[in-house]
Design a protein around this motif. Structure first.
Motif, PDB file in Angstrom:
ATOM      1  N   PRO A   1       0.798  -1.238   0.000  1.00  0.00           N
ATOM      2  CA  PRO A   1       0.000   0.000   0.000  1.00  0.00           C
ATOM      3  C   PRO A   1       0.826   1.280   0.000  1.00  0.00           C
ATOM      4  O   PRO A   1       0.371   2.306  -0.502  1.00  0.00           O
ATOM      5  N   ILE A   2       2.033   1.241   0.560  1.00  0.00           N
ATOM      6  CA  ILE A   2       2.833   2.471   0.642  1.00  0.00           C
ATOM      7  C   ILE A   2       3.917   2.543  -0.435  1.00  0.00           C
ATOM      8  O   ILE A   2       4.634   3.537  -0.528  1.00  0.00           O
ATOM      9  N   GLY A   3       4.061   1.483  -1.221  1.00  0.00           N
ATOM     10  CA  GLY A   3       4.976   1.546  -2.357  1.00  0.00           C
ATOM     11  C   GLY A   3       6.417   1.223  -2.063  1.00  0.00           C
ATOM     12  O   GLY A   3       7.273   1.330  -2.951  1.00  0.00           O
ATOM     13  N   HIS A   4       6.749   0.837  -0.861  1.00  0.00           N
ATOM     14  CA  HIS A   4       8.104   0.373  -0.538  1.00  0.00           C
ATOM     15  C   HIS A   4       8.049  -0.437   0.751  1.00  0.00           C
ATOM     16  O   HIS A   4       7.056  -0.374   1.492  1.00  0.00           O
ATOM     17  N   PRO A   5       9.086  -1.226   1.059  1.00  0.00           N
ATOM     18  CA  PRO A   5       9.029  -2.113   2.227  1.00  0.00           C
ATOM     19  C   PRO A   5       8.743  -1.392   3.541  1.00  0.00           C
ATOM     20  O   PRO A   5       9.208  -0.274   3.777  1.00  0.00           O
ATOM     21  N   VAL A   6       7.966  -2.056   4.406  1.00  0.00           N
ATOM     22  CA  VAL A   6       7.624  -1.526   5.725  1.00  0.00           C
ATOM     23  C   VAL A   6       8.775  -1.689   6.717  1.00  0.00           C
ATOM     24  O   VAL A   6       8.978  -0.841   7.588  1.00  0.00           O
ATOM     25  N   HIS A   7       9.527  -2.772   6.584  1.00  0.00           N
ATOM     26  CA  HIS A   7      10.546  -3.108   7.588  1.00  0.00           C
ATOM     27  C   HIS A   7      11.535  -1.980   7.870  1.00  0.00           C
ATOM     28  O   HIS A   7      11.796  -1.682   9.046  1.00  0.00           O
ATOM     29  N   PRO A   8      12.114  -1.316   6.846  1.00  0.00           N
ATOM     30  CA  PRO A   8      13.053  -0.230   7.150  1.00  0.00           C
ATOM     31  C   PRO A   8      12.424   0.914   7.946  1.00  0.00           C
ATOM     32  O   PRO A   8      13.123   1.590   8.709  1.00  0.00           O
ATOM     33  N   LEU A   9      11.124   1.130   7.776  1.00  0.00           N
ATOM     34  CA  LEU A   9      10.436   2.153   8.559  1.00  0.00           C
ATOM     35  C   LEU A   9      10.199   1.674   9.991  1.00  0.00           C
ATOM     36  O   LEU A   9      10.409   2.420  10.950  1.00  0.00           O
ATOM     37  N   ALA A  10       9.745   0.422  10.107  1.00  0.00           N
ATOM     38  CA  ALA A  10       9.383  -0.103  11.425  1.00  0.00           C
ATOM     39  C   ALA A  10      10.580  -0.198  12.369  1.00  0.00           C
ATOM     40  O   ALA A  10      10.426  -0.011  13.582  1.00  0.00           O
ATOM     41  N   VAL A  11      11.777  -0.467  11.822  1.00  0.00           N
ATOM     42  CA  VAL A  11      12.943  -0.636  12.702  1.00  0.00           C
ATOM     43  C   VAL A  11      13.395   0.679  13.315  1.00  0.00           C
ATOM     44  O   VAL A  11      14.166   0.680  14.275  1.00  0.00           O
ATOM     45  N   GLN A  12      12.912   1.805  12.779  1.00  0.00           N
ATOM     46  CA  GLN A  12      13.332   3.084  13.329  1.00  0.00           C
ATOM     47  C   GLN A  12      12.895   3.252  14.788  1.00  0.00           C
ATOM     48  O   GLN A  12      13.576   3.916  15.572  1.00  0.00           O
ATOM     49  N   VAL A  13      11.755   2.667  15.138  1.00  0.00           N
ATOM     50  CA  VAL A  13      11.230   2.838  16.499  1.00  0.00           C
ATOM     51  C   VAL A  13      12.105   2.126  17.534  1.00  0.00           C
ATOM     52  O   VAL A  13      12.590   2.762  18.474  1.00  0.00           O
ATOM     53  N   PRO A  14      12.326   0.799  17.409  1.00  0.00           N
ATOM     54  CA  PRO A  14      13.179   0.162  18.424  1.00  0.00           C
ATOM     55  C   PRO A  14      14.611   0.685  18.425  1.00  0.00           C
ATOM     56  O   PRO A  14      15.179   0.912  19.501  1.00  0.00           O
ATOM     57  N   ILE A  15      15.183   0.892  17.253  1.00  0.00           N
ATOM     58  CA  ILE A  15      16.564   1.373  17.215  1.00  0.00           C
ATOM     59  C   ILE A  15      16.663   2.776  17.819  1.00  0.00           C
ATOM     60  O   ILE A  15      17.561   3.066  18.623  1.00  0.00           O
TER      61      ILE A  15
END
Length: 292
Positions: free
Chosen positions: A47-61
């Motif tokens: 839905p957002i046009g690129h992988p979610v994982h690189p965005l999601a890891v910003q929170v824990p890191i």
């Protein structure tokens, strides 16, 4: 300047075939846990046009790095504990997205990705242990465990960078097409020579194109799947008639509209380059908007 020796060690992981049995087991588990196609598409990032994982890891890191800074400041232990908790809780959605992407990669990419995931699990375990020690009142050991966790997740980040930038996992494998295809109109084939309602491959300017004919209309996309460069002309035709004709990639089942190039189902998140077509005296010509 020569590359760091650590890079050679990471490169060796790509050929570590002893990881394949474990990768196979984990892959089956991922497909079982994340079964519905719609759920996989959301986690892939369609839905957002690129992988979610690189965005999601910003929170824990981000939370863990901030906690590391606060741990170095006397009197900030309570705030650091909160941030470690936030980072630990936010690992789950990041991991789900990461494993979903990982399950649709090539073997060499999966080997590196498996070690990357293992390092992330180890880092999370260290942070959980840090929270336990802090709850017991042992702030010193809690800080040590947290800094060990930060070092581990940093090493994991290096593996993630290798996976993305050296092995091209998660990137758009069709991005180069507009830069390689010449501008203007170019002959493709005689309309009469193109079979109706079938997928086939043609080359223009040395680039492979996927061709699909609907009566006097010819749909042309890049033949290189944006996910991992699969040959789309070897895939399956889906839909047609009054419905939206789509092509399903033979490698990982990414699905694209033949009329627009838009992603209909992942793991691909980037649309296929779509060529404009025209028929002049029976000759089909193609043009790629935005081509350099």
């Amino acid at each position: 300047m020569k590359p760091l020796p650590a890079l050679e060690l990471v490169t060796r992981l790509e050929d570590a075939e002893w990881l394949d049995p474990l990768a196979k087991t984990v892959r089956k588990a991922v497909k079982k846990v994340i079964g519905p196609r719609w759920a996989r598409d959301i986690l892939h990032g369609v839905p957002i046009g690129h992988p979610v994982h690189p965005l999601a890891v910003q929170v824990p890191i981000g939370a863990w790095i901030s906690a590391g800074v606060l741990d170095a400041i006397p009197g900030s232990e309570k705030a650091a504990k909160v941030l470690i908790g936030v980072g630990t809780i936010s690992v789950l959605p990041s991991a789900l997205a990461g494993f979903t992407d990982w399950s649709q990669l090539h073997s060499q990419q999966q080997r590196v990705g498996l070690v990357h995931a293992g390092a992330n699990i180890a880092a999370t375990s260290l942070y959980i242990a840090s929270l336990v020690q802090r709850a017991r009142g042992s702030q010193g050991s809690g800080k040590v465990l947290a800094y060990l966790g930060l070092a581990t997740v940093s090493a994991s980040g290096f593996l993630g960078g290798h996976l993305t930038y050296r092995q091209a996992a998660g990137v758009n494998h069709s991005e180069e097409i507009p830069h390689r295809f010449p501008s203007g109109w170019h002959p493709l084939a005689q309309l009469a020579d193109l079979p109706e309602g079938k997928l086939h491959k043609r080359e223009v300017a040395g680039l492979p194109l996927l061709v699909h004919r609907e009566g006097n209309t010819v749909n042309v996309l890049s033949d290189v799947c944006s996910h991992l460069s699969g040959p789309l002309h070897e895939g399956k035709l889906k839909g047609g008639g009054d419905g939206e004709p789509c092509v399903v990639c033979p490698w990982h089942r990414s699905t694209f509209s033949l009329r627009t190039g838009e992603v209909q189902a992942g793991p691909a998140t980037s649309r296929q380059p779509r060529f404009e077509t025209r028929v002049t005296d029976g000759l089909v010509e193609v043009c790629l908007p935005g081509a350099d």
